[in-house]
Design an enzyme around this catalytic site. Structure first.
Site, PDB file in Angstrom:
ATOM      1  N   LEU A 174     -43.757  33.024  34.454  1.00 40.88           N
ATOM      2  CA  LEU A 174     -42.620  32.268  34.984  1.00 40.88           C
ATOM      3  C   LEU A 174     -41.610  33.207  35.660  1.00 40.88           C
ATOM      4  O   LEU A 174     -41.254  33.040  36.826  1.00 40.88           O
ATOM      5  CB  LEU A 174     -41.935  31.496  33.842  1.00 40.88           C
ATOM      6  CG  LEU A 174     -40.585  30.834  34.162  1.00 40.88           C
ATOM      7  CD1 LEU A 174     -40.742  29.753  35.221  1.00 40.88           C
ATOM      8  CD2 LEU A 174     -39.970  30.222  32.895  1.00 40.88           C
ATOM      9  N   THR A 175     -41.188  34.257  34.925  1.00 38.05           N
ATOM     10  CA  THR A 175     -40.102  35.134  35.374  1.00 38.05           C
ATOM     11  C   THR A 175     -40.437  35.839  36.693  1.00 38.05           C
ATOM     12  O   THR A 175     -41.575  36.233  36.929  1.00 38.05           O
ATOM     13  CB  THR A 175     -39.813  36.185  34.284  1.00 38.05           C
ATOM     14  OG1 THR A 175     -39.424  35.505  33.106  1.00 38.05           O
ATOM     15  CG2 THR A 175     -38.706  37.145  34.702  1.00 38.05           C
TER      16      THR A 175
ATOM     17  N   GLY B  26     -34.554  35.042  36.294  1.00 39.05           N
ATOM     18  CA  GLY B  26     -34.669  35.334  34.873  1.00 39.05           C
ATOM     19  C   GLY B  26     -34.093  34.163  34.107  1.00 39.05           C
ATOM     20  O   GLY B  26     -34.757  33.140  33.921  1.00 39.05           O
TER      21      GLY B  26
ATOM     22  N   ILE C 248     -44.646  40.161  32.925  1.00 39.69           N
ATOM     23  CA  ILE C 248     -45.539  39.184  32.308  1.00 39.69           C
ATOM     24  C   ILE C 248     -46.290  39.825  31.142  1.00 39.69           C
ATOM     25  O   ILE C 248     -47.068  40.768  31.336  1.00 39.69           O
ATOM     26  CB  ILE C 248     -46.522  38.601  33.342  1.00 39.69           C
ATOM     27  CG1 ILE C 248     -45.750  38.009  34.521  1.00 39.69           C
ATOM     28  CG2 ILE C 248     -47.433  37.571  32.672  1.00 39.69           C
ATOM     29  CD1 ILE C 248     -44.644  37.017  34.156  1.00 39.69           C
TER      30      ILE C 248
ATOM     31  N   GLU D  76     -37.992  35.122  26.312  1.00 39.27           N
ATOM     32  CA  GLU D  76     -38.069  33.661  26.108  1.00 39.27           C
ATOM     33  C   GLU D  76     -36.665  33.053  26.095  1.00 39.27           C
ATOM     34  O   GLU D  76     -36.370  32.151  25.316  1.00 39.27           O
ATOM     35  CB  GLU D  76     -38.872  33.326  24.849  1.00 39.27           C
ATOM     36  CG  GLU D  76     -40.326  33.674  25.061  1.00 39.27           C
ATOM     37  CD  GLU D  76     -41.278  32.861  24.208  1.00 39.27           C
ATOM     38  OE1 GLU D  76     -40.921  31.785  23.721  1.00 39.27           O
ATOM     39  OE2 GLU D  76     -42.427  33.320  24.068  1.00 39.27           O
TER      40      GLU D  76
END
Lengths: 258, 386
Positions: B124-125, B130, B156, B363
């Site tokens: 995702l990042t 962020g 990742i 997370e």
């Protein structure tokens, strides 16, 4: 190929104590585990099964609670567990134990290979493996550090000796005892542990294995432990002090006087 | 404390603890030093069926959930959280498939993840996205029966080592937060590559890389859920995995506490063990109380999530926030109790302190967790006052 692994429940050696009066290992209040050497035997059997197919049976003699080590063996991947447990089996020495296990193996039938740990961590005798072979009238090899080749008829192994190793070929069926250099035992898996929880452990008494009552348990055990003691060490060390050359000189004097 | 685990959960916890003590602890310092991905240990975890604990039985798992996974992560983290996060990231990568995948997608990917044959990862990042995930620029453009992915994902976990990547990419730039979608991309797909392995403060056994898409074409069937659901999928995934970060934090903190207690009993100063000094005793007492409180919260939230309750975002954020802050504090105090020795790499607590920091960051930073909690509080209050 049908492999039988003989395993024993022992008091955890890290908590071991001996009763000075009776010379017996104290078993009460101590955690009980699978004899550490037997884990190598189980692992080797499982590796052979994975490579060659077949089945592995774990066999043990002991009180009903010893079924626990058979469940642990099943968790590792063993197919069946058989426990020899009855009042009549109690108090067995290595002679009676060897006979009793041999009778059970006769009943299991079609056994190609029997694997034992090199010795038990409580008794430390290393006699049951060879005794088993004598009772079954088949060859045995102790201190096996590697299985080089195996077929349905024969087995080639490396046997650890004080100076190196021996390469030996033997016809099957046979008994081998294994040393810890042979492998690294696996941990159980969750699926195995769940299977083990539900697994049925067969329990056999003297009748099931057609045992001669005079050769089992206390009746069949001529061994008596008189005394257990730590040997006294008569040799004494001596530290030489001073500069290296003074120490060397002192050592030379000592050796010359001998 | 007794958390009333079922027989099966107790079994899972004990097996994970045994692996942590026998297989991971002896090599943790070396893995940290060499920054090597722990493949051998991943195989041990696979053979022990630990990758199966959060996967339903119909997809090759053992039928547990977030709680069972948390039990494993906590125990592994006691020994090395770099190993634990490599394990947990396979959960992070697979929850989107479990929650939003079609029957065919679940049948295709989950059995291999459950038996540990293939690791999963979640991408995702990005460099510019962020805490503000709406800033992602990786695109997925439909071209006939295929999506074409372009862009670079950053930091990742399991990058390069995992076989299965769940990727969030923009499918419609005009729709903002509703313009992202989720995809499954397999390692080996042409156009998928991995950037350099990052040099990190902690969790150094784990792999953290860029994941790069250059005209990476994947079949249309690899989309998870409908177009536009990307961010919902990401947020629902974090609801499942944040208790796991909490468990990781509890595990690290427990490991540090254990080391501190043991050291305090052995270390003699002023002719007595330092555990006899009230200054040390009070520190140990506070550490133990905080760890237990964090564990109680993490377990409760994990069980809540597994119960199928709706709206668990606040609780999941609380578990992650509280446990990771406790973890940071407890590991710093453990280093303090070990003094000069604690600062040295011969002792394990400096690594635990380095490992702890990431639990406050990834997370969702703890600032983001607080925002989530506060917004939910305000929403709940607004609903009541209606």
């Amino acid at each position: 190929m049908h492999i039988v692994v003989c395993i024993k429940q022992v008091p955890d050696p890290s908590q071991a104590r001996i009763d000075r009066e009776t010379g017996m290992v104290i078993r009460e209040g101590v955690d009980k585990i699978t004899n550490p050497f037997d884990l190598y035997a189980l692992e080797e059997a499982l590796r052979l099964k994975e490579a060659q197919g077949g089945k592995v049976t774990a066999l043990s003699m002991g009180p009903p609670a010893a079924a626990e080590v058979l469940r642990d063996a099943i968790a590792m991947g063993v197919d069946h567990g058989v426990l020899l447990s009855a009042r009549g089996f109690a108090g067995a020495d290595t002679l009676a134990t060897s006979y009793t296990l041999a009778q059970a193996i006769r009943r299991l039938a079609d056994v190609h290979l029997i694997i034992c740990g090199k010795q038990a961590a409580d008794g430390d005798t290393a006699q049951v493996g060879p005794g088993l072979a004598a009772n079954l009238d088949i060859p045995h090899i102790t201190q096996v550090r590697k299985i080089a080749q195996i077929t349905k008829e024969s087995l080639q192994v490396e046997r650890l000796t004080d100076t190196g190793y021996e390469a030996i070929e033997v016809n099957l069926p046979a008994v081998i005892t294994v040393v810890k250099e042979i492998n690294e035992p696996r941990l159980p898996g969750l699926r195995g542990m769940m299977r083990a929880k539900k697994a049925e452990i067969q329990v056999w008494g003297p009748e099931e294995i057609d045992a001669d009552e005079t050769r089992i348990g206390l009746k069949g055990s001529p061994t008596q432990v008189w005394r257990t003691f730590e040997p006294e060490i008569h040799r004494k060390g001596e530290m030489l002090t001073g500069t290296p050359s003074e120490q060397a000189a002192a050592l030379w004097e000592r050796l010359r006087a001998l | 404390m007794d958390y009333f685990l079922t027989e099966e959960q107790q079994m899972i916890k004990e097996l994970a603890a045994r692996i942590a003590d026998e297989k991971i602890k002896p090599v943790a310092a070396e893995l940290d030093e060499k920054e090597e991905f722990p493949w051998e240990l991943m195989e041990v975890l696979a053979e022990s069926d630990l990758f199966a604990v959060w996967v339903p039985e119909e997809y090759g798992g053992l039928g547990g959930g977030v709680f069972e996974q948390a039990l494993v992560v906590e125990e592994l983290s006691r020994a090395c959280s770099g190993v634990a996060v490599s394990y947990a990231a396979s959960g992070l990568g697979s929850f989107p498939i479990l929650m939003f995948g079609s029957e065919a997608q679940k049948q295709q990917y989950m059995p291999d993840i459950a038996n540990g044959k293939r690791l999963a990862a979640f991408a995702l990042t990005e460099a510019g996205a962020g805490s503000d995930v709406s800033g992602i620029t990786t695109t997925a453009t439909l071209d006939g029966d295929e999506y074409v992915l372009n862009g670079t994902k950053q930091w990742i976990t399991n990058g390069g080592e995992a076989d299965i990547y769940t990727v969030i990419a923009v499918t419609d730039k005009t729709k903002g937060a509703r313009g992202a979608s989720a995809f499954i991309v397999e390692k080996g797909t042409p156009g998928l590559s991995f950037g350099k392995k990052e040099k990190k403060l902690g969790i150094r056994a784990s792999s953290t890389t860029e994941v790069i898409f250059e005209n990476c074409r994947i079949p249309k069937e690899n989309r998870l859920g409908r177009e536009g659901m990307g961010f919902i999928i990401a947020m629902k995934t974090f609801d499942k995995t944040r208790p796991g970060i909490g468990a990781q934090a509890v595990g690290i903190a427990q490991g540090a506490l254990d080391e501190a207690v043991q050291y305090a009993r052995q270390r003699v100063q002023f002719d007595q063990p330092i555990s006899s000094f009230q200054g040390i005793q009070f520190m140990l007492a506070d550490m133990a109380t905080q760890v237990e409180a964090a564990r109680a919260l993490v377990y409760s939230v994990a069980r809540l999530v597994d119960s199928g309750a709706r709206d668990v975002s606040k609780a999941a954020a609380m578990a992650k926030l509280f446990a990771s802050d406790v973890c940071m504090k407890v590991t710093v105090d453990a280093v303090q109790i070990l003094g000069g020795y604690g600062y040295m790499r011969e002792y394990p607590v400096e690594k635990m302190m380095r490992d702890a920091k990431i639990t406050q960051i990834y997370e969702g930073t703890n600032q983001i967790q607080r925002s989530i909690i506060a917004l939910e509080l305000i929403k709940e209050a607004a609903r009541k006052s209606k």
